[in-house]
Design a protein around this motif. Structure first.
Motif, PDB file in Angstrom:
ATOM      1  N   ARG A 144      34.618  12.847  32.716  1.00 38.09           N
ATOM      2  CA  ARG A 144      34.809  14.143  33.380  1.00 38.09           C
ATOM      3  C   ARG A 144      34.346  14.110  34.835  1.00 38.09           C
ATOM      4  O   ARG A 144      34.983  14.683  35.706  1.00 38.09           O
ATOM      5  CB  ARG A 144      34.068  15.227  32.613  1.00 38.09           C
ATOM      6  CG  ARG A 144      34.735  15.585  31.328  1.00 38.09           C
ATOM      7  CD  ARG A 144      34.045  16.763  30.628  1.00 38.09           C
ATOM      8  NE  ARG A 144      34.804  17.117  29.450  1.00 38.09           N
ATOM      9  CZ  ARG A 144      34.466  16.764  28.221  1.00 38.09           C
ATOM     10  NH1 ARG A 144      33.365  16.070  28.003  1.00 38.09           N
ATOM     11  NH2 ARG A 144      35.213  17.116  27.203  1.00 38.09           N
ATOM     12  N   ARG A 145      33.234  13.445  35.094  1.00 37.51           N
ATOM     13  CA  ARG A 145      32.719  13.384  36.463  1.00 37.51           C
ATOM     14  C   ARG A 145      33.729  12.725  37.384  1.00 37.51           C
ATOM     15  O   ARG A 145      34.006  13.215  38.471  1.00 37.51           O
ATOM     16  CB  ARG A 145      31.383  12.630  36.494  1.00 37.51           C
ATOM     17  CG  ARG A 145      30.777  12.508  37.889  1.00 37.51           C
ATOM     18  CD  ARG A 145      29.509  11.669  37.885  1.00 37.51           C
ATOM     19  NE  ARG A 145      29.681  10.319  37.394  1.00 37.51           N
ATOM     20  CZ  ARG A 145      30.186   9.309  38.124  1.00 37.51           C
ATOM     21  NH1 ARG A 145      30.554   9.502  39.361  1.00 37.51           N
ATOM     22  NH2 ARG A 145      30.286   8.102  37.608  1.00 37.51           N
ATOM     23  N   ALA A 147      36.943  12.401  36.820  1.00 35.39           N
ATOM     24  CA  ALA A 147      38.177  13.200  36.824  1.00 35.39           C
ATOM     25  C   ALA A 147      38.089  14.364  37.805  1.00 35.39           C
ATOM     26  O   ALA A 147      39.107  14.779  38.372  1.00 35.39           O
ATOM     27  CB  ALA A 147      38.476  13.714  35.424  1.00 35.39           C
ATOM     28  N   GLN A 148      36.877  14.879  38.049  1.00 37.40           N
ATOM     29  CA  GLN A 148      36.712  16.024  38.939  1.00 37.40           C
ATOM     30  C   GLN A 148      37.192  15.749  40.360  1.00 37.40           C
ATOM     31  O   GLN A 148      37.728  16.635  41.016  1.00 37.40           O
ATOM     32  CB  GLN A 148      35.254  16.481  38.964  1.00 37.40           C
ATOM     33  CG  GLN A 148      34.841  17.201  37.711  1.00 37.40           C
ATOM     34  CD  GLN A 148      33.366  17.563  37.708  1.00 37.40           C
ATOM     35  OE1 GLN A 148      32.575  17.038  38.496  1.00 37.40           O
ATOM     36  NE2 GLN A 148      32.984  18.444  36.814  1.00 37.40           N
ATOM     37  N   SER A 149      37.004  14.530  40.843  1.00 41.70           N
ATOM     38  CA  SER A 149      37.477  14.222  42.199  1.00 41.70           C
ATOM     39  C   SER A 149      38.856  13.570  42.179  1.00 41.70           C
ATOM     40  O   SER A 149      39.558  13.572  43.177  1.00 41.70           O
ATOM     41  CB  SER A 149      36.483  13.304  42.920  1.00 41.70           C
ATOM     42  OG  SER A 149      36.337  12.085  42.232  1.00 41.70           O
ATOM     43  N   PRO A 169      38.746  17.019  31.927  1.00 35.52           N
ATOM     44  CA  PRO A 169      37.853  18.078  32.392  1.00 35.52           C
ATOM     45  C   PRO A 169      37.904  19.265  31.429  1.00 35.52           C
ATOM     46  O   PRO A 169      38.929  19.526  30.799  1.00 35.52           O
ATOM     47  CB  PRO A 169      38.427  18.470  33.751  1.00 35.52           C
ATOM     48  CG  PRO A 169      39.369  17.399  34.124  1.00 35.52           C
ATOM     49  CD  PRO A 169      39.785  16.703  32.884  1.00 35.52           C
ATOM     50  N   GLU A 170      36.792  19.964  31.328  1.00 33.08           N
ATOM     51  CA  GLU A 170      36.746  21.117  30.430  1.00 33.08           C
ATOM     52  C   GLU A 170      37.674  22.214  30.912  1.00 33.08           C
ATOM     53  O   GLU A 170      38.254  22.949  30.118  1.00 33.08           O
ATOM     54  CB  GLU A 170      35.307  21.615  30.300  1.00 33.08           C
ATOM     55  CG  GLU A 170      34.439  20.620  29.557  1.00 33.08           C
ATOM     56  CD  GLU A 170      32.980  21.007  29.521  1.00 33.08           C
ATOM     57  OE1 GLU A 170      32.637  22.120  29.949  1.00 33.08           O
ATOM     58  OE2 GLU A 170      32.177  20.187  29.051  1.00 33.08           O
ATOM     59  N   ASP A 171      37.842  22.336  32.223  1.00 31.68           N
ATOM     60  CA  ASP A 171      38.740  23.332  32.807  1.00 31.68           C
ATOM     61  C   ASP A 171      40.169  22.806  32.715  1.00 31.68           C
ATOM     62  O   ASP A 171      40.573  21.946  33.475  1.00 31.68           O
ATOM     63  CB  ASP A 171      38.354  23.582  34.270  1.00 31.68           C
ATOM     64  CG  ASP A 171      39.355  24.481  34.973  1.00 31.68           C
ATOM     65  OD1 ASP A 171      40.084  25.219  34.293  1.00 31.68           O
ATOM     66  OD2 ASP A 171      39.406  24.420  36.212  1.00 31.68           O
ATOM     67  N   GLN A 172      40.921  23.314  31.758  1.00 29.85           N
ATOM     68  CA  GLN A 172      42.295  22.868  31.555  1.00 29.85           C
ATOM     69  C   GLN A 172      43.296  23.919  32.038  1.00 29.85           C
ATOM     70  O   GLN A 172      44.295  24.192  31.392  1.00 29.85           O
ATOM     71  CB  GLN A 172      42.533  22.558  30.072  1.00 29.85           C
ATOM     72  CG  GLN A 172      41.833  21.314  29.590  1.00 29.85           C
ATOM     73  CD  GLN A 172      42.411  20.064  30.231  1.00 29.85           C
ATOM     74  OE1 GLN A 172      43.607  19.849  30.234  1.00 29.85           O
ATOM     75  NE2 GLN A 172      41.552  19.247  30.797  1.00 29.85           N
ATOM     76  N   ARG A 175      47.998  23.031  35.977  1.00 31.36           N
ATOM     77  CA  ARG A 175      47.905  22.066  37.064  1.00 31.36           C
ATOM     78  C   ARG A 175      49.316  21.652  37.459  1.00 31.36           C
ATOM     79  O   ARG A 175      50.252  21.806  36.704  1.00 31.36           O
ATOM     80  CB  ARG A 175      47.124  20.833  36.626  1.00 31.36           C
ATOM     81  CG  ARG A 175      45.711  21.130  36.174  1.00 31.36           C
ATOM     82  CD  ARG A 175      45.005  19.848  35.768  1.00 31.36           C
ATOM     83  NE  ARG A 175      43.669  20.091  35.307  1.00 31.36           N
ATOM     84  CZ  ARG A 175      42.627  20.329  36.097  1.00 31.36           C
ATOM     85  NH1 ARG A 175      42.767  20.382  37.383  1.00 31.36           N
ATOM     86  NH2 ARG A 175      41.442  20.539  35.583  1.00 31.36           N
TER      87      ARG A 175
END
Length: 181
Positions: A144-145, A147-149, A169-172, A175
């Motif tokens: 996740r870390r 994937a954030q960038s 990421p938890e925020d799906q 996109r």
């Protein structure tokens, strides 16, 4: 410590007289593998259940056999083909040094695509540069870390069609790019 390589045709290459453990023959002396993926699968046939990679789990290193690794490489390679990756396409790989990095790299090579490694410290701008400069069609990211960038950069790159995220990421939220778990 030197090494003496004796090929099957009897040619010698001497370096302080030490031989390989396999009967004095280099295990790769006379092989004609067309690529690293072919070499990998031949070794899977030869070494099957023997340890190949080690991964730390719950504070202890556990082995992954050649067969275990092949059982992970093959479905990933098939999944990449299903996303439309073709020989010569570029796939960015963002991961720390871990068995999953090698598994993804072999899967990419197995279908004739090209691995584009990226630093785990890249910013969104850095990732965007790598994606655009390589014309990457897809990305594999491992946590996740990272994937954030990476995902915001992939969304901005016209050539990048998908991201495979081991831990998405938890925020799906919606996109502009497909994110596969």
């Amino acid at each position: 410590i030197g090494v003496e390589i004796i090929s099957r045709n009897g040619n010698h290459s001497r370096n302080q007289g030490r031989k390989f453990a396999l009967g004095g023959v280099s295990p790769m002396a006379d092989q004609n593998w067309p690529n690293l993926a072919a070499m990998f699968y031949e070794q899977v046939d030869a070494y099957g259940d023997r340890p190949f990679l080690w991964a730390k789990r719950e504070g202890t290193y556990k082995p992954l056999s050649w067969g275990d690794v092949a059982a992970r490489v093959t479905p990933l390679a098939r999944g990449l083909l299903q996303t439309g990756i073709k020989p010569g396409d570029r796939v960015v790989l963002v991961s720390e040094n871990r068995p999953a990095w090698l598994i993804a790299d072999i899967a990419i090579m197995a279908i004739g695509a090209i691995t584009v490694p990226a630093y785990t410290t890249n910013t969104v701008a850095d990732h965007l540069h790598v994606l655009k400069d390589s014309s990457a069609k897809g990305v594999i990211v491992f946590n996740r870390r990272l994937a954030q960038s990476l995902i915001p950069a992939a969304e901005q790159c016209d050539t990048t069609e998908f991201v495979v995220a081991l831990y998405p990421p938890e925020d799906q939220t919606a996109r502009g790019i497909d994110v596969y778990p």
